[in-house]
Design an enzyme around this catalytic site. Sequence first.
Site, PDB file in Angstrom:
ATOM      1  N   CYS A  47       0.862  -1.191   0.000  1.00 49.36           N
ATOM      2  CA  CYS A  47       0.000   0.000   0.000  1.00 49.36           C
ATOM      3  C   CYS A  47       0.895   1.237   0.000  1.00 49.36           C
ATOM      4  CB  CYS A  47      -0.882  -0.032   1.256  1.00 49.36           C
ATOM      5  SG  CYS A  47      -1.834   1.457   1.586  1.00 49.36           S
ATOM      6  N   SER A  49       0.707   3.686   1.831  1.00 49.86           N
ATOM      7  CA  SER A  49       1.022   4.099   3.207  1.00 49.86           C
ATOM      8  C   SER A  49       2.324   3.472   3.708  1.00 49.86           C
ATOM      9  CB  SER A  49      -0.120   3.728   4.157  1.00 49.86           C
ATOM     10  OG  SER A  49      -1.305   4.373   3.773  1.00 49.86           O
ATOM     11  N   HIS A  52       5.012   5.681   2.238  1.00 45.25           N
ATOM     12  CA  HIS A  52       5.151   6.969   2.934  1.00 45.25           C
ATOM     13  C   HIS A  52       6.200   6.863   4.048  1.00 45.25           C
ATOM     14  CE1 HIS A  52       1.951   8.668   0.719  1.00 45.25           C
ATOM     15  NE2 HIS A  52       0.949   8.538   1.559  1.00 45.25           N
ATOM     16  N   HIS A  69       0.711  -3.806   6.345  1.00 40.38           N
ATOM     17  CA  HIS A  69      -0.481  -3.737   7.199  1.00 40.38           C
ATOM     18  C   HIS A  69      -1.708  -4.280   6.482  1.00 40.38           C
ATOM     19  CE1 HIS A  69      -0.381  -0.178   4.683  1.00 40.38           C
ATOM     20  NE2 HIS A  69      -1.704  -0.106   4.804  1.00 40.38           N
ATOM     21  N   CYS A 176      -6.774  -3.544   4.091  1.00 44.98           N
ATOM     22  CA  CYS A 176      -6.600  -2.088   3.944  1.00 44.98           C
ATOM     23  C   CYS A 176      -7.281  -1.565   2.677  1.00 44.98           C
ATOM     24  CB  CYS A 176      -5.146  -1.636   3.974  1.00 44.98           C
ATOM     25  SG  CYS A 176      -5.028   0.163   3.795  1.00 44.98           S
TER      26      CYS A 176
HETATM   27  P1  PAD Z   1      -1.275   4.913  -5.279  1.00 46.02           P
HETATM   28  O1  PAD Z   1       0.042   5.571  -5.284  1.00 46.02           O
HETATM   29  O2  PAD Z   1      -1.413   3.542  -5.832  1.00 46.02           O
HETATM   30  O3  PAD Z   1      -2.342   5.828  -6.064  1.00 46.02           O
HETATM   31  C1  PAD Z   1      -2.279   7.229  -6.109  1.00 46.02           C
HETATM   32  C2  PAD Z   1      -2.749   7.690  -7.500  1.00 46.02           C
HETATM   33  O4  PAD Z   1      -2.790   9.111  -7.508  1.00 46.02           O
HETATM   34  C3  PAD Z   1      -1.830   7.276  -8.641  1.00 46.02           C
HETATM   35  O5  PAD Z   1      -2.581   6.639  -9.660  1.00 46.02           O
HETATM   36  C4  PAD Z   1      -1.237   8.604  -9.133  1.00 46.02           C
HETATM   37  O6  PAD Z   1      -0.984   8.606 -10.541  1.00 46.02           O
HETATM   38  C5  PAD Z   1      -2.329   9.581  -8.761  1.00 46.02           C
HETATM   39  N1  PAD Z   1      -1.880  10.960  -8.596  1.00 46.02           N
HETATM   40  C6  PAD Z   1      -0.723  11.404  -8.035  1.00 46.02           C
HETATM   41  N2  PAD Z   1      -0.673  12.739  -8.056  1.00 46.02           N
HETATM   42  C7  PAD Z   1      -1.819  13.157  -8.649  1.00 46.02           C
HETATM   43  C8  PAD Z   1      -2.355  14.454  -8.951  1.00 46.02           C
HETATM   44  N3  PAD Z   1      -1.696  15.564  -8.631  1.00 46.02           N
HETATM   45  N4  PAD Z   1      -3.566  14.504  -9.554  1.00 46.02           N
HETATM   46  C9  PAD Z   1      -4.233  13.381  -9.880  1.00 46.02           C
HETATM   47  N5  PAD Z   1      -3.784  12.140  -9.618  1.00 46.02           N
HETATM   48  C10 PAD Z   1      -2.581  12.033  -9.007  1.00 46.02           C
HETATM   49  O7  PAD Z   1      -1.759   4.942  -3.757  1.00 46.02           O
HETATM   50  P2  PAD Z   1      -2.912   4.147  -2.938  1.00 46.02           P
HETATM   51  O8  PAD Z   1      -4.142   4.090  -3.753  1.00 46.02           O
HETATM   52  O9  PAD Z   1      -2.339   2.902  -2.359  1.00 46.02           O
HETATM   53  O10 PAD Z   1      -3.105   5.186  -1.719  1.00 46.02           O
HETATM   54  C11 PAD Z   1      -3.612   6.493  -1.959  1.00 46.02           C
HETATM   55  C12 PAD Z   1      -3.530   7.350  -0.706  1.00 46.02           C
HETATM   56  O11 PAD Z   1      -4.410   6.830   0.291  1.00 46.02           O
HETATM   57  C13 PAD Z   1      -2.147   7.393  -0.062  1.00 46.02           C
HETATM   58  O12 PAD Z   1      -1.903   8.698   0.442  1.00 46.02           O
HETATM   59  C14 PAD Z   1      -2.280   6.426   1.088  1.00 46.02           C
HETATM   60  O13 PAD Z   1      -1.362   6.683   2.117  1.00 46.02           O
HETATM   61  C15 PAD Z   1      -3.695   6.714   1.520  1.00 46.02           C
HETATM   62  C16 PAD Z   1      -4.318   5.635   2.352  1.00 46.02           C
HETATM   63  N6  PAD Z   1      -5.216   6.005   3.274  1.00 46.02           N
HETATM   64  C17 PAD Z   1      -5.818   5.085   4.055  1.00 46.02           C
HETATM   65  C18 PAD Z   1      -6.838   5.526   5.052  1.00 46.02           C
HETATM   66  O14 PAD Z   1      -7.264   4.712   5.882  1.00 46.02           O
HETATM   67  N7  PAD Z   1      -7.273   6.779   4.993  1.00 46.02           N
HETATM   68  C19 PAD Z   1      -5.522   3.731   3.950  1.00 46.02           C
HETATM   69  C20 PAD Z   1      -4.611   3.349   2.974  1.00 46.02           C
HETATM   70  C21 PAD Z   1      -4.003   4.290   2.165  1.00 46.02           C
HETATM   71 ZN    ZN Z   2      -2.910   0.718   3.460  1.00 47.28          ZN
END
Ligand code: PAD
Ligand code: ZN
Length: 376
Positions: A47, A49, A52, A69, A176
């Site tokens: 993921c 996260s 990060h 996770h 997740c």
């Molecule tokens: P990912 O990196 O697979 O997807 C992110 C997407 O965003 C990619 O397709 C990028 O091309 C696109 N992107 C980047 N910059 C831009 C921009 N400026 N405009 C438009 N698109 C853009 O990540 P993911 O889907 O695994 O995770 C996404 C976020 O969610 C990340 O910050 C992660 O830490 C967070 C998250 N939050 C939780 C929660 O519980 N809130 C859980 C898991 C992940």
């Molecule tokens: Zn996650």
Amino acid sequence: MDTTGKVIKCKAAVLWGPHQPLKIEEIEVAPPKAHEVRIKIIATGICRSDDHIIEGLIQDSKYPLILGHEAAGIVESVGDGVTTVKPGDKVIPLFVAQCGECRGCVEPKSNMCCKAQVGQHTGLMLDNTSRFTCKGKLIHNFISTSTFTEYTVVDEINVVKIHDDAPLDEACLIGCGFSTGYGSAVNAAKVEPGSTCAVFGLGGIGLSVIIGCKVAGASRIIAVDVNSNKFAKAKELGATECVNPKEHENPIHEVIQKMTNGGVHYAFECIGNTDIMVSALLSSHFSCGTAVMVGVAPSDSTLSFSPLLLLTGRTVKGAIFGGFKSKDCVPELVSDLIAKKFKVDGLVTHKLPFHEINKGFDLLRKGESIRTVLEF
Ligand code: PAD
Ligand code: ZN
Ligand code: ZN
């Protein structure tokens, strides 16, 4: 060989410090203490996260640590007093705990447990010690789970039994990515039939938001990403239109406002970029729109926008793990997966053996993968 009560030596991916590749090391995993559970991990997803932490974006992270996770596994042994799982059970580790007793757990609208707060990176078990060592050094855990290891130990409030028939290579995503996105739509936003939605960022999280918006009956789901290679999958999962901000001269919120007669009902930020969080807010209708913050922004960042944007009737909210109470909802989501209420296999673009974990992170960083599932 019965390993109950013994220290297990096994392979794990250790992050010794920020900005380093993960290193596959032999580690020692101590037996579970009272109210703890030792799990053999079978499948774990990568993921953003996790990345990060490698990138050093979360300032109170403790190193060295074992990331991961989003996983599914089988209970190897349990400590004294454990009542909810037993050796041999299929389980999902829960980075959002549910003790069932604290203020957060008894509040019907909350999914945050106060006993093990996901935002506090202690890197330790509830008793403030670790079960991992490597080369004589204490290794921290990551958000109470740590799944990039053949064996992990979690507190009982951070694990739940799932159905015996669950396919673990898919069920791991319930730990997740899938639940976070899906729940953000159906649970945090409560998307209604006929409503319009915009989803910013089409990784595992954003695509799962799209699945949730579709199940909820949204009439339009506008998928937004700077990488147009993500659009085919977004359409396959339910997006009705796709927009690449790079292909427009005007700011993306103006494009979306124009497409939707003033803005969508629900806008989701699934990137972790504060500028896009504001874009999401502006893309929601000034009188009735809701912006849901799902992406995790760097811990020293702040969000800045005019309060007038809210006075007219907009709502801003956020959710971790889709707002789902973890112990209550994860077994239900796994049963829904088995019953084919939704599919998660479309999110798994790659499967790799565990020792190729760094390749899995490279695929994510290059934008080539949605979820890579590592198998042991
Ligand atoms: P990912 O990196 O697979 O997807 C992110 C997407 O965003 C990619 O397709 C990028 O091309 C696109 N992107 C980047 N910059 C831009 C921009 N400026 N405009 C438009 N698109 C853009 O990540 P993911 O889907 O695994 O995770 C996404 C976020 O969610 C990340 O910050 C992660 O830490 C967070 C998250 N939050 C939780 C929660 O519980 N809130 C859980 C898991 C992940
Ligand atoms: Zn996650
Ligand atoms: Zn609690």
